[in-house]
Motif scaffolding. Structure first.
Motif, PDB file in Angstrom:
ATOM      1  N   TRP A 256      22.322 -18.491  20.122  1.00 48.46           N
ATOM      2  CA  TRP A 256      22.652 -19.283  18.951  1.00 48.46           C
ATOM      3  C   TRP A 256      24.102 -19.723  18.966  1.00 48.46           C
ATOM      4  CZ3 TRP A 256      18.828 -20.963  15.990  1.00 48.46           C
ATOM      5  CH2 TRP A 256      17.611 -20.292  16.046  1.00 48.46           C
ATOM      6  N   GLU A 257      24.343 -20.973  18.574  1.00 50.09           N
ATOM      7  CA  GLU A 257      25.695 -21.508  18.449  1.00 50.09           C
ATOM      8  C   GLU A 257      25.861 -22.069  17.052  1.00 50.09           C
ATOM      9  OE1 GLU A 257      27.300 -23.930  21.499  1.00 50.09           O
ATOM     10  OE2 GLU A 257      26.010 -23.072  23.022  1.00 50.09           O
ATOM     11  N   LYS A 258      27.005 -21.762  16.430  1.00 46.89           N
ATOM     12  CA  LYS A 258      27.276 -22.246  15.074  1.00 46.89           C
ATOM     13  C   LYS A 258      27.905 -23.629  15.133  1.00 46.89           C
ATOM     14  CE  LYS A 258      27.850 -17.783  12.894  1.00 46.89           C
ATOM     15  NZ  LYS A 258      28.673 -16.944  12.043  1.00 46.89           N
TER      16      LYS A 258
ATOM     17  N   CYS B 211      26.529 -21.324   7.494  1.00 47.86           N
ATOM     18  CA  CYS B 211      26.543 -21.951   8.808  1.00 47.86           C
ATOM     19  C   CYS B 211      25.151 -22.406   9.220  1.00 47.86           C
ATOM     20  CB  CYS B 211      27.036 -20.976   9.868  1.00 47.86           C
ATOM     21  SG  CYS B 211      28.739 -20.461   9.643  1.00 47.86           S
TER      22      CYS B 211
ATOM     23  N   GLU C 155      23.034 -22.957  12.618  1.00 50.51           N
ATOM     24  CA  GLU C 155      23.074 -22.521  14.012  1.00 50.51           C
ATOM     25  C   GLU C 155      21.961 -23.220  14.789  1.00 50.51           C
ATOM     26  OE1 GLU C 155      24.753 -18.015  13.396  1.00 50.51           O
ATOM     27  OE2 GLU C 155      22.587 -18.290  13.452  1.00 50.51           O
TER      28      GLU C 155
ATOM     29  N   SER D  17      22.684 -19.300   8.848  1.00 47.56           N
ATOM     30  CA  SER D  17      23.210 -17.957   9.121  1.00 47.56           C
ATOM     31  C   SER D  17      22.797 -16.945   8.071  1.00 47.56           C
ATOM     32  CB  SER D  17      24.737 -17.976   9.220  1.00 47.56           C
ATOM     33  OG  SER D  17      25.146 -18.710  10.332  1.00 47.56           O
TER      34      SER D  17
END
Length: 72
Positions: A7-9, A21, A23, A36
């Protein structure tokens, strides 16, 4: 074989410890989207469907005209 989502925010979500956030993760040919503060709720989209959603949001009509695909 189990695929693991990395996962990337979003850089627009504020500080890294923020609970507000969005993600994203790419697994196979699917893009996963989650908040998030509710990580168990995951939306799985194709890249084309995600692009359509982003176009609708940028146009100022989130949800207006966007029809997610129905898998039966």
């Amino acid at each position: 074989m189990t695929l693991v989502a990395e996962w990337e925010k979003s850089s627009f979500s504020g500080a890294h410890d923020s609970a507000n956030c969005i993600e994203l993760a790419a697994v196979g040919g699917v893009v996963l989207l989650r908040e998030s503060d509710a990580p168990a709720n995951v939306l799985a989209l194709t890249r084309g469907t995600l692009a359509g959603l982003v176009r609708q949001v940028k146009a100022g009509s989130p949800g207006g005209g966007f029809e997610p695909p129905v898998h039966r």
